[in-house]
Design a protein around this motif. Structure first.
Motif, PDB file in Angstrom:
ATOM      1  N   LEU A 131      12.643 -34.190 -19.810  1.00 53.44           N
ATOM      2  CA  LEU A 131      12.227 -35.537 -19.236  1.00 53.44           C
ATOM      3  C   LEU A 131      11.857 -35.072 -18.168  1.00 53.44           C
ATOM      4  O   LEU A 131      11.249 -36.026 -16.862  1.00 53.44           O
ATOM      5  CB  LEU A 131      13.067 -36.583 -18.949  1.00 53.44           C
ATOM      6  N   GLY A 132      12.481 -33.793 -17.709  1.00 51.91           N
ATOM      7  CA  GLY A 132      11.803 -33.682 -16.499  1.00 51.91           C
ATOM      8  C   GLY A 132      13.474 -34.004 -15.109  1.00 51.91           C
ATOM      9  O   GLY A 132      14.546 -33.792 -15.468  1.00 51.91           O
ATOM     10  N   TYR A 133      12.627 -34.509 -13.697  1.00 47.87           N
ATOM     11  CA  TYR A 133      13.321 -34.180 -12.942  1.00 47.87           C
ATOM     12  C   TYR A 133      12.583 -35.634 -11.789  1.00 47.87           C
ATOM     13  O   TYR A 133      11.226 -35.801 -12.423  1.00 47.87           O
ATOM     14  CB  TYR A 133      13.953 -33.128 -11.955  1.00 47.87           C
ATOM     15  N   VAL A 134      13.429 -36.262 -11.406  1.00 47.51           N
ATOM     16  CA  VAL A 134      12.746 -36.803 -10.271  1.00 47.51           C
ATOM     17  C   VAL A 134      12.862 -36.737  -9.102  1.00 47.51           C
ATOM     18  O   VAL A 134      13.866 -35.680  -8.351  1.00 47.51           O
ATOM     19  CB  VAL A 134      14.304 -38.588  -9.765  1.00 47.51           C
ATOM     20  N   GLY A 135      11.383 -36.206  -8.608  1.00 41.02           N
ATOM     21  CA  GLY A 135      10.747 -35.671  -7.487  1.00 41.02           C
ATOM     22  C   GLY A 135      11.795 -36.377  -5.897  1.00 41.02           C
ATOM     23  O   GLY A 135      10.780 -37.520  -5.976  1.00 41.02           O
ATOM     24  N   GLY A 136      11.769 -36.196  -5.057  1.00 38.63           N
ATOM     25  CA  GLY A 136      11.640 -36.120  -3.600  1.00 38.63           C
ATOM     26  C   GLY A 136      10.697 -36.925  -3.215  1.00 38.63           C
ATOM     27  O   GLY A 136      10.810 -38.300  -2.787  1.00 38.63           O
ATOM     28  N   ASP A 137       9.657 -36.776  -3.235  1.00 40.14           N
ATOM     29  CA  ASP A 137       7.860 -37.068  -2.763  1.00 40.14           C
ATOM     30  C   ASP A 137       6.991 -38.227  -3.454  1.00 40.14           C
ATOM     31  O   ASP A 137       6.648 -38.929  -3.119  1.00 40.14           O
ATOM     32  CB  ASP A 137       7.474 -36.335  -1.879  1.00 40.14           C
ATOM     33  N   THR A 138       7.952 -38.743  -4.709  1.00 39.93           N
ATOM     34  CA  THR A 138       7.340 -39.226  -6.035  1.00 39.93           C
ATOM     35  C   THR A 138       8.315 -39.605  -6.889  1.00 39.93           C
ATOM     36  O   THR A 138       8.214 -39.894  -8.158  1.00 39.93           O
ATOM     37  CB  THR A 138       6.421 -38.043  -6.805  1.00 39.93           C
ATOM     38  N   VAL A 139       9.223 -39.876  -6.228  1.00 44.01           N
ATOM     39  CA  VAL A 139      10.179 -40.566  -7.467  1.00 44.01           C
ATOM     40  C   VAL A 139       9.946 -42.531  -7.712  1.00 44.01           C
ATOM     41  O   VAL A 139      10.464 -42.335  -8.990  1.00 44.01           O
ATOM     42  CB  VAL A 139      11.499 -42.018  -5.632  1.00 44.01           C
ATOM     43  N   GLU A 140       9.013 -43.036  -7.149  1.00 45.77           N
ATOM     44  CA  GLU A 140       8.845 -44.149  -8.246  1.00 45.77           C
ATOM     45  C   GLU A 140       8.035 -43.490  -9.278  1.00 45.77           C
ATOM     46  O   GLU A 140       7.810 -43.877 -10.406  1.00 45.77           O
ATOM     47  CB  GLU A 140       7.738 -45.457  -7.316  1.00 45.77           C
ATOM     48  N   GLN A 141       6.883 -42.908  -9.027  1.00 42.79           N
ATOM     49  CA  GLN A 141       5.539 -42.319  -9.426  1.00 42.79           C
ATOM     50  C   GLN A 141       6.752 -41.443 -10.780  1.00 42.79           C
ATOM     51  O   GLN A 141       6.206 -41.290 -12.241  1.00 42.79           O
ATOM     52  CB  GLN A 141       5.264 -40.949  -9.348  1.00 42.79           C
ATOM     53  N   ASP A 142       7.569 -40.784 -10.925  1.00 41.07           N
ATOM     54  CA  ASP A 142       8.663 -39.673 -11.345  1.00 41.07           C
ATOM     55  C   ASP A 142       9.571 -41.246 -12.175  1.00 41.07           C
ATOM     56  O   ASP A 142       9.439 -41.098 -13.459  1.00 41.07           O
ATOM     57  CB  ASP A 142       9.412 -39.044 -10.877  1.00 41.07           C
TER      58      ASP A 142
END
Length: 294
Positions: A207-218
């Motif tokens: 599932l990967g991870y949540v990026g700091g600049d793409t929180v909602e998207q991830d």
């Protein structure tokens, strides 16, 4: 239907060097404990920031920052955490821990870690003198000095040369990262190696991870993606807990107030709502190891 959570890049510096940040990290652990969610912590045992002159190891009992951080790790263990070695410094040369690479990788242009010669795999003396071996031994020694026990290993940014990976595989049988031979796998895989079990097991994070600049998207991507996973696929992901800190408020005479609706809480609640059962990596891997191999 199994799920796994790893808290990523946790070291005695950077986002986790202050007393307040460590209190917030413990609040995340308290929430996971109350939800009966076993979790994993990828520990950078020595945090280095050359520009700021910071070099802090969990194995240094004379450093107040180190002692305070180690106490936090022990608290996390009491809340059900499984610790892993996330390299040793997660950096090389002038790079910063958590950002930099630690092992050799193609395409490097700056702060490039050294590779090890193929001869490191055929001579015990050269094996023990290799860069990769020394790094994992330094990480292990730091854990031991801190009174902590690592259960698995993770290469920084999932990167190491083939020679270095074989050296690391000879030192630890369990990697919590994508298998370079099967990078798209959603299940436990293994590589034949010289580890004590004859195999090196890899537990992926499809599932990967949540990026700091793409929180909602991830967050939305992961919630959507897991709906297409099969019964035997692992809903496994990693998360940088500092992303939760704006949702956690320290109070003087009361426990921290942890807002609902944070990215991690939303992910946890979604996975629980679709009957994904969070498990520890050791419990997961136990079913893959025959009694004869233990």
């Amino acid at each position: 239907m199994k799920a796994l959570l790893r808290l990523e890049d946790i070291g005695p510096g950077g986002y986790y060097e202050t007393t307040e940040s460590q209190m917030k990290l413990r609040a995340v652990a308290d929430y996971l404990y109350m939800q009966r969610v076993p979790f994993h912590v990828a520990v950078i045992s020595r945090f280095v920031d050359p520009e700021r002159g910071i070099d802090c190891s969990i194995g240094n009992p004379n450093s107040a920052a180190s002692v305070r951080f180690v106490q936090t790790l022990h608290t996390l263990c009491a809340r059900g955490a499984s610790l892993g070695m996330h390299g040793y410094t997660h950096q090389y040369d002038q790079s910063i821990s958590g950002d930099g690479y630690e092992f050799a990788y193609s395409g490097c242009k700056k702060d490039c870690p050294p590779d090890d010669p193929i001869e490191s795999l055929s001579s015990m003396i050269q094996f023990q003198q290799s860069y990769a071996y020394r790094r994992i031994q330094q990480a292990s020694s730091a854990f031991q000095a801190a009174g902590l026990r690592p259960n698995w290993f993770e290469t920084p940014h999932y990167a190491a040369s083939e020679v270095q990976r074989k050296i690391l595989e000879a030192c630890t049988w369990l990697f919590y990262e994508d298998n370079p031979d099967a990078p798209d796998s959603r299940q436990v895989t293994f590589r034949s190696s010289r580890s004590i079990l004859g195999k090196t097991y890899y537990v992926p994070t499809p599932l990967g991870y949540v990026g700091g600049d793409t929180v909602e998207q991830d967050v939305n991507r992961m919630i959507s993606q897991v709906n297409h996973f099969g019964e035997d696929d692992l809903a496994s992901f990693f998360y940088h807990p500092f992303l939760e800190f704006p949702y956690i408020h320290i109070r003087k005479y009361a426990p921290p107030y942890y807002e609902e609706g944070s990215p991690l809480k939303r992910l946890i609640q979604n996975l629980l709502s679709i009957d994904r059962h969070f498990v520890s990596i050791l419990d997961l891997i136990h079913s893959y190891i025959s009694p004869q191999s233990v």
